[in-house]
Motif scaffolding. Structure first.
Motif, short mmCIF file in Angstrom:
data_model
loop_
_atom_site.label_atom_id
_atom_site.label_comp_id
_atom_site.label_asym_id
_atom_site.label_seq_id
_atom_site.Cartn_x
_atom_site.Cartn_y
_atom_site.Cartn_z
N ILE A 80 0.85 -1.19 0.00
CA ILE A 80 0.00 0.00 0.00
C ILE A 80 0.88 1.24 0.00
CG2 ILE A 80 -1.73 1.26 1.33
CD1 ILE A 80 -2.40 -1.50 2.67
N ALA A 81 0.50 2.23 -0.81
CA ALA A 81 1.20 3.51 -0.83
C ALA A 81 0.26 4.61 -0.34
CB ALA A 81 1.69 3.84 -2.23
N ILE A 82 0.80 5.49 0.52
CA ILE A 82 0.04 6.62 1.04
C ILE A 82 0.91 7.87 0.93
CG2 ILE A 82 -1.10 7.62 3.07
CD1 ILE A 82 -1.62 4.79 4.06
N PRO A 83 0.39 8.94 0.29
CA PRO A 83 1.15 10.19 0.28
C PRO A 83 1.17 10.77 1.69
CG PRO A 83 -1.02 10.53 -0.68
CD PRO A 83 -0.90 9.07 -0.38
N THR A 84 2.35 11.12 2.20
CA THR A 84 2.45 11.59 3.58
C THR A 84 3.11 12.97 3.67
OG1 THR A 84 4.44 10.23 3.82
CG2 THR A 84 2.41 9.32 4.65
N GLN A 85 2.80 13.66 4.76
CA GLN A 85 3.31 15.01 4.97
C GLN A 85 4.81 15.01 5.27
OE1 GLN A 85 0.85 16.89 7.94
NE2 GLN A 85 -0.97 16.77 6.66
#
Length: 128
Positions: free
Chosen positions: A5-10
């Motif tokens: 899973i890929a999640i764009p993060t701050q």
């Protein structure tokens, strides 16, 4: 079930980070490997390009072996690129990365229809 899973993060805090709400502007992606409902590996990658064109992020994430992208919002063109590469897109993800991943694993993270905010390229609406 094994998924990446890929999640764009701050930032670069992995599971303790927050989802970056601007998918295309994220400078970091947290990749989470899930096996049999458990998180087995977490990796944070910097986006390898400062500027990107249509399809660059989906192609890059595909090259990282990503099966699903969880994001707050995403335009229809980006969703189409991901779909063409066989990557599942789930929008509506917001808050702490750990909670988002757990919600996805447990089937509690629902896809919402995303309408791009005004002033962010061309939005889309319902056509009859």
């Amino acid at each position: 079930m094994r998924k990446r899973i890929a999640i764009p993060t701050q930032g670069t805090a992995g599971l303790d980070d927050q989802v970056e709400e601007h998918f295309g502007r994220a400078q970091h992606y947290t990749l989470i490997d899930v096996e049999d409902g458990k998180i087995v590996k977490v990796e944070v990658l910097d986006v390898p390009f400062a500027d990107h064109g249509p399809g660059d992020l989906p192609k890059w994430l595909h090259s990282q072996g990503v099966d699903a992208v969880l994001a707050w919002g995403m335009g229809p063109k980006a969703v189409d690129f991901f779909n063409q590469l066989g990557i599942e897109v789930v929008t509506g993800a917001t808050g702490p990365v750990r909670s988002v991943v757990e919600g996805y694993i447990n089937g509690n993270l629902e896809t919402i229809e995303w309408v791009e905010p005004e002033g962010h390229g061309q939005g889309h609406g319902h056509h009859r």
